[in-house]
Design an enzyme around this catalytic site. Structure first.
Site, PDB file in Angstrom:
ATOM      1  N   GLU A   1       0.812  -1.217   0.000  1.00  0.00           N
ATOM      2  CA  GLU A   1       0.000   0.000   0.000  1.00  0.00           C
ATOM      3  C   GLU A   1       0.850   1.273   0.000  1.00  0.00           C
ATOM      4  O   GLU A   1       0.368   2.355   0.327  1.00  0.00           O
ATOM      5  CB  GLU A   1      -0.936  -0.020   1.215  1.00  0.00           C
TER       6      GLU A   1
ATOM      7  N   TYR B   1      -9.853   3.105  -5.260  1.00  0.00           N
ATOM      8  CA  TYR B   1      -8.904   4.123  -5.706  1.00  0.00           C
ATOM      9  C   TYR B   1      -9.034   4.559  -7.152  1.00  0.00           C
ATOM     10  O   TYR B   1      -8.462   5.579  -7.543  1.00  0.00           O
ATOM     11  CB  TYR B   1      -7.470   3.631  -5.443  1.00  0.00           C
TER      12      TYR B   1
ATOM     13  N   ASP C   1     -15.558  -0.843   9.246  1.00  0.00           N
ATOM     14  CA  ASP C   1     -16.376  -1.238   8.098  1.00  0.00           C
ATOM     15  C   ASP C   1     -17.433  -2.238   8.544  1.00  0.00           C
ATOM     16  O   ASP C   1     -17.114  -3.262   9.164  1.00  0.00           O
ATOM     17  CB  ASP C   1     -15.500  -1.852   7.011  1.00  0.00           C
TER      18      ASP C   1
ATOM     19  N   ASN D   1      -9.837   0.070  11.035  1.00  0.00           N
ATOM     20  CA  ASN D   1      -8.609   0.636  10.477  1.00  0.00           C
ATOM     21  C   ASN D   1      -8.093   1.718  11.425  1.00  0.00           C
ATOM     22  O   ASN D   1      -8.819   2.657  11.749  1.00  0.00           O
ATOM     23  CB  ASN D   1      -8.916   1.231   9.098  1.00  0.00           C
TER      24      ASN D   1
ATOM     25  N   ARG E   1     -11.551   3.963  11.943  1.00  0.00           N
ATOM     26  CA  ARG E   1     -12.689   3.806  11.035  1.00  0.00           C
ATOM     27  C   ARG E   1     -13.031   2.327  10.938  1.00  0.00           C
ATOM     28  O   ARG E   1     -12.138   1.486  10.754  1.00  0.00           O
ATOM     29  CB  ARG E   1     -12.350   4.334   9.636  1.00  0.00           C
TER      30      ARG E   1
END
Length: 303
Positions: free
Chosen positions: A13, A209, A250, A265, A248
């Site tokens: 990443e 992205y 999900d 995250n 964060r």
């Protein structure tokens, strides 16, 4: 202040990290800080000495190092404050299987799961009903993830993960709407609904992205009761993992209103169009103000 902006690194990443760092650098300059850019991939051996001479470190790393707590541990040794979670909480959240155990222990639904290690190998029998997701147990941006609908495709999905030198987290597929919830300080931010582009099975790297990727709606057009449920669960998960500053999570919400937390995250994406900054913008934070708030929270917790 003299701020080290730590980004890049050597994970898959890296490019995402560097992209976000450019926006963060602009915000730090706007705030009047003296900024030194530091890439662990180029100069890791000097991190401790450089950190000892800084007032603050802003970390924008994804994967390892960064989300595994390594950089945070070195910064702690240097006495240099930084934003977000500390070493132990970072590693716990990065490890999907370990964090799922924490979720379950705190009464938070998470999809049924199975951890398969390279030692067990590709012939390990699947214990869950199809379809399932197969993903690296540590990592992000949906890299290495597969949605397996047929039993004969399961070994290849494991091989894909094992090629990344990772244990595989196998997770029951839960049909529903994907929602993400950010935490800033001690407050839950508005939810964002994520709808993958047509033809995609899930919110993969391209959806995240690419310019024509997933549709992201903030605030999510869902029932207020569901919003409160997810926000409350996210606050519990944030505290149970020992996180600070921001995070964060999900979630999947099923048509009958059940919610499932997938993962958390600890270093969310930090471009102006990333999910947490978008949610923060909805409650009044410009991107630069968000960076300033993260620094304030980091100094408050570690100054």
């Amino acid at each position: 202040m003299h701020v080290i902006l730590i980004a890049g690194g050597w994970s898959d990443e890296r490019d995402v990290s560097l992209s976000g760092a450019r926006k963060i650098r602009s915000a730090l300059d706007e705030l009047g800080h003296d900024v030194t850019f530091f890439d662990p991939a180029d100069d890791f051996r000097n991190l401790l000495s450089i950190a000892k001479g800084a007032d603050f470190a802003f970390i924008n790393l994804h994967g390892t190092p960064g989300e595994d707590g390594l950089i945070q541990a070195v910064l702690d040794k240097a006495g240099c404050p930084y934003q977000g979670a500390g070493p132990a909480a970072s590693y716990l959240a990065l490890n999907k299987a370990a964090s799922k155990e924490v979720f379950e222990a705190n009464g938070i639904n998470t999809p049924e799961w199975q951890l398969i290690t390279p030692t067990q190998g590709r012939e390990t029998p699947l214990e869950l009903s199809l379809p399932v997701f197969v993903k690296p147990d540590k990592g992000g941006s949906s890299l290495g993830m597969s949605l397996v609908k047929r039993a004969e495709d399961f070994p290849a999905a494991l091989d894909k993960v094992f090629a990344m030198c990772q244990s595989a987290l196998v997770e029951t597929f839960i049909p529903g709407v994907e929602l993400t919830c950010g935490i800033l300080g001690n407050e839950a931010l508005p939810l964002i609904m994520i709808t993958p582009r047509v033809g995609s099975d899930f919110f993969d790297y391209e959806n995240k992205y690419a310019a024509d990727g997933a549709e992201e709606i903030c605030p999510a057009p869902v029932d207020e009761g569901l919003v409160r449920t997810i926000q409350e669960q996210m606050l519990v998960a944030h505290a149970a993992l020992g996180l600070t500053g921001y995070s964060r999570g999900d979630f999947i919400a099923t048509p009958d209103g059940e919610t499932y937390l997938l993962e958390v995250n600890t270093l969310p994406g930090m471009t102006p169009t990333s999910l947490l900054p978008r949610a923060a913008a909805h409650v009044g934070y410009s991107f630069t103000e968000l960076i300033a708030e993260l620094i304030r929270l980091g100094l408050e917790g570690r100054g």
